[in-house]
Design a protein around this motif. Structure first.
Motif, PDB file in Angstrom:
ATOM      1  N   PRO B 123      32.660  48.160  33.041  1.00 56.71           N
ATOM      2  CA  PRO B 123      33.658  47.728  33.886  1.00 56.71           C
ATOM      3  C   PRO B 123      35.122  48.448  33.581  1.00 56.71           C
ATOM      4  CG  PRO B 123      32.229  45.968  33.150  1.00 56.71           C
ATOM      5  CD  PRO B 123      32.122  47.305  32.682  1.00 56.71           C
ATOM      6  N   LEU B 124      35.187  48.686  32.321  1.00 49.52           N
ATOM      7  CA  LEU B 124      36.672  49.380  31.848  1.00 49.52           C
ATOM      8  C   LEU B 124      36.832  50.829  32.388  1.00 49.52           C
ATOM      9  CD1 LEU B 124      39.196  49.094  29.872  1.00 49.52           C
ATOM     10  CD2 LEU B 124      37.941  50.298  28.040  1.00 49.52           C
ATOM     11  N   ALA B 125      35.704  51.402  32.523  1.00 57.08           N
ATOM     12  CA  ALA B 125      35.823  52.668  33.233  1.00 57.08           C
ATOM     13  C   ALA B 125      35.888  52.592  34.436  1.00 57.08           C
ATOM     14  CB  ALA B 125      34.441  53.329  32.887  1.00 57.08           C
ATOM     15  N   ILE B 126      35.501  51.662  35.092  1.00 52.80           N
ATOM     16  CA  ILE B 126      35.474  51.402  36.576  1.00 52.80           C
ATOM     17  C   ILE B 126      37.042  51.030  36.814  1.00 52.80           C
ATOM     18  CG2 ILE B 126      35.122  49.850  38.580  1.00 52.80           C
ATOM     19  CD1 ILE B 126      32.287  49.818  37.611  1.00 52.80           C
ATOM     20  N   GLY B 127      37.630  50.130  36.223  1.00 52.48           N
ATOM     21  CA  GLY B 127      38.842  49.637  36.287  1.00 52.48           C
ATOM     22  C   GLY B 127      39.907  51.015  36.418  1.00 52.48           C
ATOM     23  N   GLY B 176      43.654  63.263  36.113  1.00 55.27           N
ATOM     24  CA  GLY B 176      42.992  61.827  36.836  1.00 55.27           C
ATOM     25  C   GLY B 176      41.802  61.647  36.000  1.00 55.27           C
ATOM     26  N   VAL B 177      40.922  62.567  35.773  1.00 61.28           N
ATOM     27  CA  VAL B 177      39.668  62.410  35.244  1.00 61.28           C
ATOM     28  C   VAL B 177      40.123  62.407  33.791  1.00 61.28           C
ATOM     29  CG1 VAL B 177      37.495  63.748  34.479  1.00 61.28           C
ATOM     30  CG2 VAL B 177      38.348  63.607  36.921  1.00 61.28           C
ATOM     31  N   SER B 178      40.647  63.100  33.021  1.00 62.33           N
ATOM     32  CA  SER B 178      40.868  62.862  31.574  1.00 62.33           C
ATOM     33  C   SER B 178      41.510  61.475  31.290  1.00 62.33           C
ATOM     34  CB  SER B 178      41.683  63.822  31.010  1.00 62.33           C
ATOM     35  OG  SER B 178      42.940  63.990  31.653  1.00 62.33           O
ATOM     36  N   ALA B 179      42.211  60.912  32.091  1.00 67.63           N
ATOM     37  CA  ALA B 179      42.927  59.739  31.990  1.00 67.63           C
ATOM     38  C   ALA B 179      41.811  58.402  31.758  1.00 67.63           C
ATOM     39  CB  ALA B 179      44.051  59.222  32.942  1.00 67.63           C
ATOM     40  N   SER B 180      40.905  58.827  33.038  1.00 66.08           N
ATOM     41  CA  SER B 180      39.835  57.827  33.128  1.00 66.08           C
ATOM     42  C   SER B 180      38.811  57.735  32.005  1.00 66.08           C
ATOM     43  CB  SER B 180      38.739  58.170  34.315  1.00 66.08           C
ATOM     44  OG  SER B 180      39.736  58.332  35.404  1.00 66.08           O
ATOM     45  N   TYR B 181      38.460  58.984  31.381  1.00 66.65           N
ATOM     46  CA  TYR B 181      37.612  59.083  30.104  1.00 66.65           C
ATOM     47  C   TYR B 181      38.268  58.631  29.073  1.00 66.65           C
ATOM     48  CZ  TYR B 181      34.061  61.837  32.083  1.00 66.65           C
ATOM     49  OH  TYR B 181      32.883  62.112  33.122  1.00 66.65           O
ATOM     50  N   ALA B 182      39.731  58.854  28.887  1.00 68.63           N
ATOM     51  CA  ALA B 182      40.568  58.431  27.665  1.00 68.63           C
ATOM     52  C   ALA B 182      40.486  56.744  27.588  1.00 68.63           C
ATOM     53  CB  ALA B 182      41.815  58.905  27.559  1.00 68.63           C
ATOM     54  N   ALA B 183      40.413  55.981  28.726  1.00 71.42           N
ATOM     55  CA  ALA B 183      40.474  54.653  28.761  1.00 71.42           C
ATOM     56  C   ALA B 183      39.072  54.132  28.000  1.00 71.42           C
ATOM     57  CB  ALA B 183      40.462  54.164  30.214  1.00 71.42           C
ATOM     58  N   VAL B 184      37.938  55.089  28.030  1.00 69.39           N
ATOM     59  CA  VAL B 184      36.707  54.459  27.718  1.00 69.39           C
ATOM     60  C   VAL B 184      36.507  54.975  26.085  1.00 69.39           C
ATOM     61  CG1 VAL B 184      34.181  54.229  28.148  1.00 69.39           C
ATOM     62  CG2 VAL B 184      35.843  54.924  30.058  1.00 69.39           C
TER      63      VAL B 184
END
Lengths: 209, 221
Positions: B123-127, B176-184
């Motif tokens: 869920p965190l990665a989806i968000g 965009g992708v690196s921010a999404s990865y950094a969240a997880v």
């Protein structure tokens, strides 16, 4: 207000189509551009409308004040294309242009003037060629501009509509408007000045190239 | 200006509009991915944000060439350009971009959480991915406007638009992708790439429409 062109030249695709054109249109005057196919009538109108660069000379709109600093701002352009979306209704198309260009008359009145109130609710794509043309004329009636640039305005219209359109043009002129029209057909403007364009400039350009 | 926005929205929603094309393409690309990669659930979850971003990018590019082409074909573009003393041309382009984004790209962002489930993302990665898409995709529309304006007079300009635009949107994709990865991934900071992504969008919101307006100055040639 006055539309003035001095030594105007235009080109299409890198080839000079016309050059050295001089004319002036005063308030209440109409000028009809005539000439054979390829003489540059449409190109001249596009240069005046600011949609093509002038290769020489200039065209300007005098005494237009704040509202009409350039010919483009002062003009309605009725080109070959009608600038209407086929999937929107006639009324939706017109009310968009009314809001975008600033409305001085309401859409129903303008449609009634061109005899199209019965089809206002139909998608524009359902109209016949002549009706589409009349809807475009209604667009010019909705927001007022001193200068009408008309490119073969009566194409596809029946005799009655042409007569009606010439009455609208006369009213526009009587109200201090100006008309610059390119056409092969008589528009019913008796005393209009004529700007005759010849294909010779184009031939000369071809020979020299 | 509101009238222009409303007209674009109506056009997108009527028959023949492009609102659904992008979503269906996005769905097709992302749904095909698990079949191509096989049954490795961990791998899917790891590459999920990247797949969503690439899918959204390609789907956004799909309908871009129609942005000005449709207006040119029916003559509306001439009138929009002629009105430039009344409505600044870059603002007209900006409004068209925003309408294009709302009608064609926002549905992708809304669909992305659902597709994240297909990719077994947590869920965190989806968000995080949905959030970065929300912030980053407008930039694609703004750059795309410049590309569409350059290619407006060309027949079959769609491919050219994609080729012109793709190098320019790569930074958006990267951040965009690196921010999404950094969240997880715990040690990586989320905020710096996310803020750079935001800055890119704001920067391109100015540059893109201005460049497009320059290219549209003489729409017939």
């Amino acid at each position: 207000m006055r539309l003035v062109a001095e030594n105007l030249g235009g080109e299409r695709g890198g080839r000079t189509v016309f050059s050295g054109i001089d004319f002036a249109v005063q308030e209440g005057e109409a000028t009809v551009i005539t000439g054979p196919n390829g003489a540059g009538k449409s190109t001249l109108l596009r240069v005046v409308a600011g949609l093509l660069p002038a290769t020489s000379g200039q065209v300007r709109f005098e005494n237009g004040g704040e509202a009409f600093p350039t010919p483009a701002a002062a003009a309605h352009f009725l080109a070959h294309l009608n600038a209407m979306k086929p999937v929107l209704t006639v009324a939706e198309n017109l009310s968009f242009w009314a809001q975008f260009q600033g409305a001085d008359n309401d859409v129903e009145t303008a449609l009634a003037r061109v005899g199209l109130q019965a089809v206002a609710h139909l998608p524009f794509g359902y109209l016949s060629t002549g009706q589409r043309r009349r809807a475009s004329v209604a667009r010019m009636l909705v927001s007022s501009r001193p200068l009408w640039l008309l490119d073969e305005p009566t194409t596809g219209m029946d005799a009655d509509s042409v007569g009606q359109f010439s009455i609208l043009m006369k009213e526009h002129l009587a109200g201090g408007g100006m008309i610059l029209a390119a056409t092969h057909l008589p528009l019913g403007l008796g005393d209009a000045a004529e700007l005759r364009m010849t294909a010779s400039t184009m031939d000369a350009a071809e020979v020299s190239a | 200006m509101l009238a222009l926005y409303m007209r674009e929205m109506k056009l997108a929603s009527r028959a023949g509009g492009s609102a659904l094309t992008g979503v269906l393409f996005f769905l097709a690309v992302v749904a095909a991915m698990p079949f191509a990669l096989g049954p490795d659930i961990g791998l899917l979850a790891r590459i999920g944000p990247a797949v969503l971003w690439v899918g959204a990018l390609l789907a956004s590019l799909l309908c871009l060439d129609r942005l000005f082409q449709a207006d040119r074909d029916d003559g509306s573009l001439d009138l929009l350009v002629m009105a430039r003393d009344r409505h600044m041309l870059p603002i007209v382009v900006l409004v068209k971009c925003l309408a294009h984004w709302t009608a064609g790209i926002l549905p992708l962002v809304i669909a992305s959480p659902l597709l994240g489930l297909i990719l077994n993302m947590d869920p965190l990665a989806i968000g995080a991915t949905a959030l970065t898409l929300l912030i980053g995709t407008p930039a694609i529309a703004f750059v795309g406007a410049a590309g569409a304006a350059v290619a407006v007079g060309l027949p079959r300009g769609g491919v050219l638009v994609s080729v012109l635009v793709l190098p320019l949107v790569i930074p958006v994709l990267v951040f965009g992708v690196s921010a999404s990865y950094a969240a997880v991934n715990e040690p990586d900071p989320f905020l710096p790439p996310f803020l750079i992504l935001t800055a890119l969008t704001l920067f391109l919101a100015v540059i893109g429409p201005a460049a497009a307006a320059l290219a549209l100055r003489y729409p017939a040639d």
